[in-house]
Design a protein around this motif. Structure first.
Motif, mmCIF file in Angstrom:
data_model
loop_
_atom_site.group_PDB
_atom_site.id
_atom_site.type_symbol
_atom_site.label_atom_id
_atom_site.label_comp_id
_atom_site.label_asym_id
_atom_site.label_seq_id
_atom_site.Cartn_x
_atom_site.Cartn_y
_atom_site.Cartn_z
ATOM 1 N N SER A 190 86.913 69.307 50.360
ATOM 2 C CA SER A 190 86.845 67.870 50.106
ATOM 3 C C SER A 190 86.774 67.083 51.411
ATOM 4 C CB SER A 190 88.055 67.413 49.295
ATOM 5 O OG SER A 190 88.028 67.992 48.018
ATOM 6 N N VAL A 191 87.539 67.497 52.409
ATOM 7 C CA VAL A 191 87.502 66.807 53.706
ATOM 8 C C VAL A 191 86.119 66.917 54.325
ATOM 9 C CG1 VAL A 191 88.348 66.961 56.085
ATOM 10 C CG2 VAL A 191 89.959 66.889 54.202
ATOM 11 N N ARG A 192 85.511 68.088 54.231
ATOM 12 C CA ARG A 192 84.149 68.254 54.779
ATOM 13 C C ARG A 192 83.143 67.362 54.051
ATOM 14 N NH1 ARG A 192 82.960 73.886 57.309
ATOM 15 N NH2 ARG A 192 85.042 74.576 57.817
ATOM 16 N N ARG A 193 83.232 67.330 52.735
ATOM 17 C CA ARG A 193 82.310 66.477 51.971
ATOM 18 C C ARG A 193 82.508 65.005 52.304
ATOM 19 N NH1 ARG A 193 82.074 68.882 45.822
ATOM 20 N NH2 ARG A 193 80.883 70.713 46.359
ATOM 21 N N LEU A 194 83.769 64.591 52.371
ATOM 22 C CA LEU A 194 84.056 63.187 52.678
ATOM 23 C C LEU A 194 83.566 62.821 54.074
ATOM 24 C CD1 LEU A 194 87.622 62.928 51.134
ATOM 25 C CD2 LEU A 194 85.585 61.709 50.350
ATOM 26 N N ALA A 195 83.750 63.695 55.050
ATOM 27 C CA ALA A 195 83.291 63.413 56.414
ATOM 28 C C ALA A 195 81.772 63.267 56.459
ATOM 29 C CB ALA A 195 83.746 64.516 57.360
ATOM 30 N N THR A 196 81.065 64.117 55.724
ATOM 31 C CA THR A 196 79.606 64.024 55.673
ATOM 32 C C THR A 196 79.161 62.714 55.040
ATOM 33 O OG1 THR A 196 79.455 66.422 55.504
ATOM 34 C CG2 THR A 196 77.527 65.165 54.812
ATOM 35 N N GLU A 197 79.795 62.340 53.943
ATOM 36 C CA GLU A 197 79.436 61.106 53.260
ATOM 37 C C GLU A 197 79.787 59.868 54.087
ATOM 38 O OE1 GLU A 197 77.717 60.519 50.408
ATOM 39 O OE2 GLU A 197 77.344 62.670 50.312
ATOM 40 N N ILE A 198 80.902 59.914 54.814
ATOM 41 C CA ILE A 198 81.269 58.786 55.683
ATOM 42 C C ILE A 198 80.219 58.616 56.774
ATOM 43 C CG2 ILE A 198 82.938 58.010 57.429
ATOM 44 C CD1 ILE A 198 85.125 59.284 55.625
ATOM 45 N N ALA A 199 79.784 59.719 57.367
ATOM 46 C CA ALA A 199 78.756 59.652 58.410
ATOM 47 C C ALA A 199 77.448 59.094 57.851
ATOM 48 C CB ALA A 199 78.536 61.036 59.013
ATOM 49 N N GLN A 200 77.090 59.514 56.662
ATOM 50 C CA GLN A 200 75.846 59.029 56.044
ATOM 51 C C GLN A 200 75.943 57.537 55.720
ATOM 52 O OE1 GLN A 200 74.650 61.200 52.589
ATOM 53 N NE2 GLN A 200 72.835 59.955 52.235
ATOM 54 N N ALA A 201 77.073 57.109 55.168
ATOM 55 C CA ALA A 201 77.249 55.683 54.855
ATOM 56 C C ALA A 201 77.245 54.844 56.128
ATOM 57 C CB ALA A 201 78.553 55.469 54.084
ATOM 58 N N THR A 202 77.827 55.355 57.203
ATOM 59 C CA THR A 202 77.837 54.625 58.473
ATOM 60 C C THR A 202 76.420 54.475 59.008
ATOM 61 O OG1 THR A 202 80.049 55.430 58.975
ATOM 62 C CG2 THR A 202 78.745 54.639 60.823
ATOM 63 N N LYS A 203 75.610 55.527 58.915
ATOM 64 C CA LYS A 203 74.207 55.435 59.342
ATOM 65 C C LYS A 203 73.452 54.395 58.527
ATOM 66 C CE LYS A 203 73.358 60.099 61.056
ATOM 67 N NZ LYS A 203 72.618 61.348 60.821
ATOM 68 N N GLN A 205 92.022 77.172 38.487
ATOM 69 C CA GLN A 205 91.235 76.167 37.784
ATOM 70 C C GLN A 205 90.773 75.139 38.804
ATOM 71 O OE1 GLN A 205 93.408 73.875 34.940
ATOM 72 N NE2 GLN A 205 91.577 72.955 34.078
ATOM 73 N N LEU A 206 89.467 74.965 38.910
ATOM 74 C CA LEU A 206 88.876 74.021 39.848
ATOM 75 C C LEU A 206 88.445 72.784 39.080
ATOM 76 C CD1 LEU A 206 88.070 73.763 42.854
ATOM 77 C CD2 LEU A 206 85.813 74.577 42.197
ATOM 78 N N THR A 207 88.985 71.641 39.453
ATOM 79 C CA THR A 207 88.603 70.381 38.826
ATOM 80 C C THR A 207 88.069 69.451 39.913
ATOM 81 O OG1 THR A 207 90.847 69.491 39.080
ATOM 82 C CG2 THR A 207 90.333 70.568 36.998
ATOM 83 N N SER A 208 87.363 68.433 39.484
ATOM 84 C CA SER A 208 86.837 67.476 40.455
ATOM 85 C C SER A 208 86.989 66.061 39.907
ATOM 86 C CB SER A 208 85.376 67.774 40.765
ATOM 87 O OG SER A 208 84.569 67.513 39.633
ATOM 88 N N ARG A 209 87.029 65.140 40.831
ATOM 89 C CA ARG A 209 87.010 63.725 40.477
ATOM 90 C C ARG A 209 86.069 63.052 41.459
ATOM 91 N NH1 ARG A 209 90.660 60.813 43.808
ATOM 92 N NH2 ARG A 209 91.858 62.232 45.108
ATOM 93 N N THR A 210 85.650 61.864 41.137
ATOM 94 C CA THR A 210 84.670 61.179 41.959
ATOM 95 C C THR A 210 85.312 59.997 42.672
ATOM 96 O OG1 THR A 210 82.966 61.807 40.379
ATOM 97 C CG2 THR A 210 82.411 60.069 41.913
ATOM 98 N N VAL A 211 85.092 59.922 43.968
ATOM 99 C CA VAL A 211 85.547 58.791 44.778
ATOM 100 C C VAL A 211 84.308 58.186 45.416
ATOM 101 C CG1 VAL A 211 86.918 58.081 46.771
ATOM 102 C CG2 VAL A 211 87.769 59.866 45.264
ATOM 103 N N ALA A 212 83.939 57.002 44.989
ATOM 104 C CA ALA A 212 82.773 56.294 45.512
ATOM 105 C C ALA A 212 81.514 57.173 45.483
ATOM 106 C CB ALA A 212 83.049 55.784 46.921
ATOM 107 N N GLY A 213 81.338 57.903 44.402
ATOM 108 C CA GLY A 213 80.154 58.724 44.234
ATOM 109 C C GLY A 213 80.235 60.100 44.875
ATOM 110 N N VAL A 214 81.360 60.464 45.450
ATOM 111 C CA VAL A 214 81.517 61.757 46.114
ATOM 112 C C VAL A 214 82.505 62.600 45.310
ATOM 113 C CG1 VAL A 214 82.201 62.917 48.243
ATOM 114 C CG2 VAL A 214 81.078 60.703 48.351
ATOM 115 N N ARG A 215 82.119 63.844 45.004
ATOM 116 C CA ARG A 215 83.019 64.732 44.263
ATOM 117 C C ARG A 215 84.098 65.267 45.189
ATOM 118 N NH1 ARG A 215 79.892 69.277 41.655
ATOM 119 N NH2 ARG A 215 82.006 70.009 41.393
ATOM 120 N N VAL A 216 85.339 65.047 44.796
ATOM 121 C CA VAL A 216 86.495 65.555 45.521
ATOM 122 C C VAL A 216 87.128 66.626 44.638
ATOM 123 C CG1 VAL A 216 88.731 64.950 46.506
ATOM 124 C CG2 VAL A 216 86.836 63.346 46.683
#
Length: 184
Positions: A150-163, A90-101
């Motif tokens: 989730s780690v890959r998605r978070l890393a991408t979003e962190i890079a985008q927010a930093t830019k 079962q795959l579930t997701s939650r949102t952290v600052a607009g990012v699905r984890v």
């Protein structure tokens, strides 16, 4: 170059824009902080899980090599074919600052010897040993799948927010304040 109109209303409008840009930058910094916090939590899980996965992989390969040496490849291949069963997930997701984890919950991977599909009295001890090792490996692998994504998605979003933060701080905000200084 754009000509500047030195009126009070233009000055007030530019000040409002500078405040608006500053608020946007602060929101993006808060988002980045939340994402970094979540990334750190997932990163610790990922690193420990990768180490466990490596150890279980080495052990499973060792047991497989030992089983092939003692029994030969045919009984092991036959046991692998008869043990093919499904695993519920079962795959579930939650949102952290607009990012699905993502979070993955899966059913029981390990099964008892009678549930594997072969007669325990006729099967070799090595066959059970190999099956147990690979069930443990699969269990570790499933635990790690959603964490890595989730780690890959978070890393991408962190890079985008930093830019975005850097763009606001180094381009947009100085442009607003520089125009304010020239219009005085």
């Amino acid at each position: 170059m754009q000509s500047l109109v030195a009126t009070r209303s233009e000055l007030l409008d530019r000040r409002r824009r500078a405040v608006f840009v500053s608020q946007g930058r602060d929101l993006l910094k808060d988002k980045r902080t939340a994402l970094v916090r979540e990334f750190g939590r997932h990163q610790a899980k990922l690193l420990s899980g990768l180490e466990l996965l490596r150890n279980r992989s080495v052990e499973a390969r060792r047991r497989l090599d030992e089983g092939v040496a003692v029994c030969g490849p045919e009984p092991l291949a036959s046991g692998a074919l008869s043990a093919a069963t499904g695993i519920s997930a079962q795959l579930t997701s939650r949102t952290v600052a607009g990012v699905r984890v993502l979070e993955l919950r899966h059913g029981r991977v390990r099964s008892d010897p009678p549930g594997r599909g072969w007669a325990p009295a006729l099967a070799s001890v090595h066959l059970d040993s190999v099956a147990t090792a690979y069930e443990e490996l699969l269990d570790s692998f499933l635990d790690l799948c959603a964490v890595e994504l989730s780690v890959r998605r978070l890393a991408t979003e962190i890079a985008q927010a930093t830019k975005q933060v850097n763009g606001l701080e180094n381009i947009v905000l100085p442009g607003c304040t520089m125009r304010l200084a020239r219009s005085r």
